[in-house]
Scaffold this motif. Structure first.
Motif, PDB file in Angstrom:
ATOM      1  N   ASP A 166      16.588  -6.530  17.103  1.00 37.85           N
ATOM      2  CA  ASP A 166      15.617  -6.126  16.514  1.00 37.85           C
ATOM      3  C   ASP A 166      15.320  -7.371  16.107  1.00 37.85           C
ATOM      4  N   ALA A 167      14.575  -7.816  16.700  1.00 36.90           N
ATOM      5  CA  ALA A 167      13.930  -8.315  17.323  1.00 36.90           C
ATOM      6  C   ALA A 167      12.416  -9.195  16.326  1.00 36.90           C
ATOM      7  N   PHE A 168      11.589  -7.819  16.293  1.00 40.26           N
ATOM      8  CA  PHE A 168      10.522  -7.512  15.314  1.00 40.26           C
ATOM      9  C   PHE A 168      10.167  -7.893  14.164  1.00 40.26           C
ATOM     10  N   SER A 169       9.464  -7.764  13.001  1.00 42.02           N
ATOM     11  CA  SER A 169       9.667  -7.607  11.270  1.00 42.02           C
ATOM     12  C   SER A 169       8.003  -7.397  11.562  1.00 42.02           C
ATOM     13  N   SER A 170       8.037  -7.198   9.634  1.00 40.49           N
ATOM     14  CA  SER A 170       6.289  -6.533   9.617  1.00 40.49           C
ATOM     15  C   SER A 170       6.047  -8.145   8.366  1.00 40.49           C
ATOM     16  N   GLU A 171       5.207  -8.689   8.374  1.00 37.25           N
ATOM     17  CA  GLU A 171       5.196  -9.174   6.727  1.00 37.25           C
ATOM     18  C   GLU A 171       3.586  -9.318   6.447  1.00 37.25           C
ATOM     19  N   PRO A 172       3.553  -8.592   5.054  1.00 41.20           N
ATOM     20  CA  PRO A 172       4.225  -8.766   4.394  1.00 41.20           C
ATOM     21  C   PRO A 172       4.853  -7.486   3.380  1.00 41.20           C
ATOM     22  N   SER A 173       4.296  -6.602   4.872  1.00 37.49           N
ATOM     23  CA  SER A 173       4.482  -4.976   4.258  1.00 37.49           C
ATOM     24  C   SER A 173       6.026  -4.189   4.745  1.00 37.49           C
ATOM     25  N   GLY A 174       6.188  -4.638   5.692  1.00 40.61           N
ATOM     26  CA  GLY A 174       7.810  -4.727   6.487  1.00 40.61           C
ATOM     27  C   GLY A 174       6.974  -3.421   7.598  1.00 40.61           C
ATOM     28  N   PRO A 175       7.612  -2.649   8.439  1.00 42.01           N
ATOM     29  CA  PRO A 175       7.142  -1.768   9.662  1.00 42.01           C
ATOM     30  C   PRO A 175       6.808  -0.266   8.225  1.00 42.01           C
ATOM     31  N   VAL A 176       5.946   0.138   9.165  1.00 40.61           N
ATOM     32  CA  VAL A 176       4.565   1.134   8.891  1.00 40.61           C
ATOM     33  C   VAL A 176       5.513   2.433   9.275  1.00 40.61           C
TER      34      VAL A 176
END
Length: 328
Positions: A166-176
């Protein structure tokens, strides 16, 4: 039947490891098992662009990806998937997104475990990327990154673990979105994408290094550089985009000499500001001297945007306007 073009650039997903579970290296045979002809009733065709570790992916490789992806859509493909190493996947996604001018999804994915490792995550990620590439809900979202059943926007995705699947995340809104069996389930509706840039992605990008700010770092490396050494500079500053007071004259001298300077932040969340602090080396001080703040962009993405802008001959005002689109 929907169809997807799978373009491969290499990375761990196309590597094999030794019997001890070490020494992962590119394996030309890995693609045969990762690119079956049909996934979930979707016809998949595979073309190798290159097979390298992602630190060695170059702009000319991504230029080839764009050309092949556009041709695939013109020939009737529903979407395009690109397999890529995880180290620089977020950068390639961002750069491709600046130029992707199709409604069809262009989806990047990869793996954290080599193809012959126990529990290899590549097959599931390829399946989820293909599902996303044909999903009606993914159309119009631009370039996407799919990992561990999550869908990320190219402008927001970042690698947050060097080891976890689980190597990726999104800033600032999280996954779409989350990947489902027949569509992707949007978690929120993103803002409208900026218009794609005209023309082809450059085969070579200007010389724009990133320097890191921190305790005792006055950016003395900039002293005495021959004229024309740098085409631009990105500083990974501290806090909301701050540098040491003694570094300010060096950055101001570059700006005065016509070299664009962008300050991002080394902090993973929150981005830079343009108004909170006003002391030597703060964002207000830097802006008053012609330095541009990166906003929500990480240093590595700010570097790519600045490089693209420089190739178009953008002047200081145009550079400020482009980065303003990512401001908090």
């Amino acid at each position: 039947m929907n169809s997807v073009s799978l373009l491969s650039l290499g990375g761990t997903i196309f590597m094999s490891q030794d019997a001890a579970g070490l020494g992962a290296a590119p394996d030309g045979t890995a693609g045969a098992s990762l690119a079956p002809s049909v996934i979930d009733s979707v016809a998949v065709t595979h073309r190798e662009i290159t097979n390298v570790g992602s630190p060695s992916v170059r702009p000319e490789h991504l230029r080839d990806v764009l050309r092949n992806a556009r041709e695939a859509i013109e020939q009737g493909a529903t979407g395009v998937v690109v397999s890529h190493g995880t180290d620089t996947l977020e950068e390639s996604a961002f750069l491709l997104n600046l130029y992707w001018d199709r409604d069809a999804p262009l989806v990047l994915t990869g793996a954290m475990r080599p193809s012959n490792a126990p529990g290899a995550d590549g097959p599931a990620n390829i399946r989820d990327a293909v599902r996303t590439a044909v999903a009606p809900s993914a159309r119009g979202l631009g370039v996407l990154a799919v990992f561990d059943a999550s869908v990320h926007l190219a402008d927001q995705v970042t690698k947050t673990s060097s080891r976890s699947i689980d190597a990726f995340s999104s800033e600032p809104s999280g996954p779409v979105a989350l990947v489902g069996e027949h569509d992707v389930r949007l978690l929120y509706r993103p803002l409208e994408r900026p218009a794609a840039r005209d023309g082809q992605l450059p085969a070579k990008l200007p010389n724009v290094p990133i320097l890191m700010g921190g305790v005792g770092e006055d950016l003395t490396l900039l002293d005495g550089l021959p004229a024309g050494t740098l085409d631009g500079l990105v500083v990974a500053g501290v806090g909301m985009g701050h540098v040491a007071a003694d570094a300010v004259p060096r950055l101001a001298a570059l700006v005065e000499a016509g070299t664009p300077v962008v300050v991002a932040t080394r902090i993973p969340s929150g981005g830079t500001s343009d108004r909170h602090y006003d002391y030597p080396g703060s964002e207000k001080d830097l802006i008053s001297r012609g330095v541009v703040m990166a906003g929500a962009l990480s240093p590595q993405k700010a570097r790519l945007l600045l490089q693209v802008l420089i190739t178009t001959g953008a002047i200081a005002k145009r550079i400020r306007e482009a980065f303003a689109g990512y401001a908090y």
